[in-house]
Design a protein around this motif. Sequence first.
Motif, PDB file in Angstrom:
ATOM      1  N   TYR A   1       9.878 -10.793  -0.331  1.00  0.00           N
ATOM      2  CA  TYR A   1       8.933  -9.175   0.182  1.00  0.00           C
ATOM      3  C   TYR A   1       9.098  -8.405  -1.306  1.00  0.00           C
ATOM      4  N   ARG A   2      10.632  -8.229  -1.417  1.00  0.00           N
ATOM      5  CA  ARG A   2      10.989  -7.242  -2.538  1.00  0.00           C
ATOM      6  C   ARG A   2      10.622  -7.872  -3.642  1.00  0.00           C
ATOM      7  N   ILE A   3      10.969  -8.881  -4.231  1.00  0.00           N
ATOM      8  CA  ILE A   3      10.018  -9.950  -5.529  1.00  0.00           C
ATOM      9  C   ILE A   3       8.343  -9.141  -5.981  1.00  0.00           C
ATOM     10  N   ALA A   4       7.555  -9.150  -4.677  1.00  0.00           N
ATOM     11  CA  ALA A   4       7.015  -9.395  -5.026  1.00  0.00           C
ATOM     12  C   ALA A   4       6.107  -7.883  -4.907  1.00  0.00           C
ATOM     13  N   LEU A   5       6.629  -7.153  -4.688  1.00  0.00           N
ATOM     14  CA  LEU A   5       6.512  -5.747  -4.545  1.00  0.00           C
ATOM     15  C   LEU A   5       6.919  -5.335  -6.422  1.00  0.00           C
ATOM     16  N   VAL A   6       8.556  -6.154  -6.857  1.00  0.00           N
ATOM     17  CA  VAL A   6       7.880  -5.585  -8.713  1.00  0.00           C
ATOM     18  C   VAL A   6       7.160  -6.448  -8.875  1.00  0.00           C
ATOM     19  N   ILE A   7       6.702  -7.373  -8.752  1.00  0.00           N
ATOM     20  CA  ILE A   7       5.476  -8.125  -9.415  1.00  0.00           C
ATOM     21  C   ILE A   7       4.496  -7.680  -9.978  1.00  0.00           C
ATOM     22  N   LEU A   8       3.997  -6.852  -8.671  1.00  0.00           N
ATOM     23  CA  LEU A   8       2.966  -5.559  -8.920  1.00  0.00           C
ATOM     24  C   LEU A   8       3.407  -4.571  -9.335  1.00  0.00           C
ATOM     25  N   ASN A   9       4.339  -4.146 -10.038  1.00  0.00           N
ATOM     26  CA  ASN A   9       4.852  -2.894  -9.815  1.00  0.00           C
ATOM     27  C   ASN A   9       4.464  -3.626 -11.524  1.00  0.00           C
ATOM     28  N   LEU A  10       5.327  -4.757 -11.949  1.00  0.00           N
ATOM     29  CA  LEU A  10       5.391  -4.846 -13.237  1.00  0.00           C
ATOM     30  C   LEU A  10       4.471  -5.497 -14.135  1.00  0.00           C
ATOM     31  N   PHE A  11       3.020  -6.179 -13.669  1.00  0.00           N
ATOM     32  CA  PHE A  11       1.758  -6.402 -13.323  1.00  0.00           C
ATOM     33  C   PHE A  11       1.310  -5.372 -13.372  1.00  0.00           C
TER      34      PHE A  11
ATOM     35  N   LYS B   1       1.097  -1.257  -0.210  1.00  0.00           N
ATOM     36  CA  LYS B   1      -0.357  -0.279  -0.086  1.00  0.00           C
ATOM     37  C   LYS B   1       0.541   1.218  -0.077  1.00  0.00           C
ATOM     38  N   LYS B   2       2.254   1.334   0.350  1.00  0.00           N
ATOM     39  CA  LYS B   2       3.510   2.443   0.845  1.00  0.00           C
ATOM     40  C   LYS B   2       3.705   2.208  -0.446  1.00  0.00           C
ATOM     41  N   HIS B   3       4.350   0.956  -0.817  1.00  0.00           N
ATOM     42  CA  HIS B   3       5.607   1.349  -2.474  1.00  0.00           C
ATOM     43  C   HIS B   3       4.643   0.911  -3.266  1.00  0.00           C
ATOM     44  N   THR B   4       3.902   0.489  -3.956  1.00  0.00           N
ATOM     45  CA  THR B   4       3.483   0.079  -5.142  1.00  0.00           C
ATOM     46  C   THR B   4       2.024   0.642  -4.673  1.00  0.00           C
TER      47      THR B   4
ATOM     48  N   ALA C   1      18.065 -11.125 -14.157  1.00  0.00           N
ATOM     49  CA  ALA C   1      18.835 -10.656 -13.378  1.00  0.00           C
ATOM     50  C   ALA C   1      17.742  -8.855 -13.293  1.00  0.00           C
ATOM     51  N   LYS C   2      17.632  -8.818 -13.521  1.00  0.00           N
ATOM     52  CA  LYS C   2      17.270  -7.843 -14.031  1.00  0.00           C
ATOM     53  C   LYS C   2      15.590  -7.676 -13.098  1.00  0.00           C
ATOM     54  N   LEU C   3      15.176  -8.700 -12.898  1.00  0.00           N
ATOM     55  CA  LEU C   3      13.978  -8.265 -12.045  1.00  0.00           C
ATOM     56  C   LEU C   3      14.243  -8.206 -10.666  1.00  0.00           C
ATOM     57  N   LEU C   4      15.581  -8.639  -9.817  1.00  0.00           N
ATOM     58  CA  LEU C   4      16.420  -9.118  -8.554  1.00  0.00           C
ATOM     59  C   LEU C   4      17.265  -7.009  -8.945  1.00  0.00           C
ATOM     60  N   HIS C   5      17.731  -6.700  -9.599  1.00  0.00           N
ATOM     61  CA  HIS C   5      17.861  -5.545  -9.939  1.00  0.00           C
ATOM     62  C   HIS C   5      16.955  -4.731  -9.665  1.00  0.00           C
TER      63      HIS C   5
ATOM     64  N   TRP D   1       2.693 -16.042  -6.508  1.00  0.00           N
ATOM     65  CA  TRP D   1       3.339 -15.217  -7.565  1.00  0.00           C
ATOM     66  C   TRP D   1       4.604 -16.301  -7.489  1.00  0.00           C
ATOM     67  N   ILE D   2       5.489 -16.176  -6.655  1.00  0.00           N
ATOM     68  CA  ILE D   2       6.526 -16.342  -6.255  1.00  0.00           C
ATOM     69  C   ILE D   2       7.098 -18.075  -7.227  1.00  0.00           C
ATOM     70  N   LEU D   3       6.327 -18.600  -5.907  1.00  0.00           N
ATOM     71  CA  LEU D   3       7.060 -20.318  -5.970  1.00  0.00           C
ATOM     72  C   LEU D   3       5.870 -20.815  -7.297  1.00  0.00           C
ATOM     73  N   ALA D   4       4.776 -20.175  -7.557  1.00  0.00           N
ATOM     74  CA  ALA D   4       3.978 -20.953  -8.695  1.00  0.00           C
ATOM     75  C   ALA D   4       4.027 -20.635  -9.331  1.00  0.00           C
ATOM     76  N   GLY D   5       4.922 -18.566  -9.894  1.00  0.00           N
ATOM     77  CA  GLY D   5       4.259 -18.363 -10.221  1.00  0.00           C
ATOM     78  C   GLY D   5       5.587 -18.874 -11.931  1.00  0.00           C
TER      79      GLY D   5
END
Length: 612
Positions: free
Chosen positions: A294-304, A239-242, A339-343, A268-272
Amino acid sequence: MKERNDLDKMVGKMLILKDIEHLSSRRSSVYVDPEYEKFFELPMFMGASTNDITTKCQCFQFSPGKEPALRSYTEIKQLLDQGKKRDVKSILRENSWPINSPIRSQLWPTLCAQHNTKPPMVEGFYWEMVHQVFGTTELSEKPIMLPSFVDATHCLPYHLTSTGRSVADRIVNVLGYDCPDITYSPVLYPIVSILLHFMSEEEAYHCVAALVGSKEKVFINQTKLLHEVTWKTVMQIAKKHTKNAVAYFQRICPGVKLERVFMDWCWWILAGLPFQHLVRIMDCFFHEGIKVLYRIALVILNLFHKECQSNNEWSPDNIKNDIGNALVKFCKKIPVSPAKLLHAAFSIRGLSSTYISRIFLKTEMLLKSRSVLNTGNKTLVKSRSSDNLPTSQSQVNIQMMSHTLTIREKVHHTETCRNLNFDTMDVKNLIQFIQERFNLFTLWSWLPVRITMYQPVLLYTTEEHGCSLTTFYVRVEQHEPTLMMIKTCNNEVFGAYCSSRWFERNVKDDKGQRQAYFGTGETFLFSLYPERAKYPWVGIENDKDLGHASELFMAADSKMITIGGGEGQAIWMDENIRFGKTDSCKTFNNPPLCPSGDFEIRVLEVYGFVGA
């Protein structure tokens, strides 16, 4: 300078050659489908022009001449042995080893082992456990019944063979036998499956056991409560970061609760995500813990969210009925490389471990304070002790032991408290007895709900164990939590609920230095006489980052004990447990706990809780 660079290159070659020599026989897992191995084959190769040994991952491209040199296991192990965890963190984030690189067969066990808090397991321990659970070490051809903490709908095999899946089944069964406190842990099975791609059954067990037993970092949730706390923490952070993504989902699906989307965040991460993305995430996860996810989940939300704006496949009409499932499908064909996902994940600002811990703790305390916890469609009802009153046995235990809640100057009064005989009490003793009982009920009502379910036990009292900080540590330091109560020579009574072990005063940070302060926001101060008041952590009611001074919970060394800090110390005691002082402090926003500020200790008592 050139000679120095040549020397560094030569050393690098020798280290990589050494790694390849040790690991070449362990590159392929016998538990993985061979067809899958061929599909993801990313071979090691020798540079034709320079004879330099390197690795090239086909998942992402680099400009000619700018390909980063991959670090070897030997280099990383040396840094870990030197306590340079920050350097290791940077290497793990930046080095994109191929998906089948042999480095992980040694790297992952080493990363996991650093979190182990138990004595090293003797050789053959795992197989002894297997024999105890199954009566044999032979792998059964029949299906193995999984423990109740496993989510059967998410036993993700990640292309393991039938033998590999049976091995994963066996590992989680043995872990459940060895760790009976695990009651709900849906992500445990997928992590075991991933580990089996790179190591033996026994090594995978030791890895996951270390992650489960970790005290310093969180890797795997083990109860339904913590599982719920985790996804609600992700939701609060999102709610704050995305905020744009969250607002978009709420706008296109006004009838769908946001909670239903975030309940499945880990899938989203483990099955997707594709397996090559997962492996790179695990490189960092096994070192840094759940905050990586946590960080990966936020990136997924933004990309989606961005894809929803430009790709008709993810238009509102196509996703509004099931955003959660759409997120998993999106992850399966995520448009960025590992690499880009982690970055992107590690570029998110303002997402410190302290901030995450504060949100997590507030969420946990909120859920624990409710009489009913809603988890999806299931309801968890609390124990009957949730009214926060001590059981009759707890009352008797404290009344018989306490020198702070009960002034035990007269034998008659002591016996009165023990026997609770109102017929023989005079009015003065009756009034004092009622006051003491009221103090006990008041104090009990302030404790975290889960702690009221345990029996208190007196760990240390100056009346019986003497006035020595050394003795205090010997008797108290391994217990968590503890309740500290002080009675001064002026009969003031106050103290603190201490959420962490006092042993943590010895824990060292990444730089090898002892941390000055430790503890969590569950710590609180209280006063029982002459004033009754509770002073919780200031961060509970405030979402803002209040700064370092607001998080100085507990500190201790061989000369003193301190609780609360920031422009004053709420409670400070000397090494002889004789004199102390109390000030206002920023951590708890408390007034001095006794009028004079300075006090002489008449009695100090510390309680633990059996089974907590």
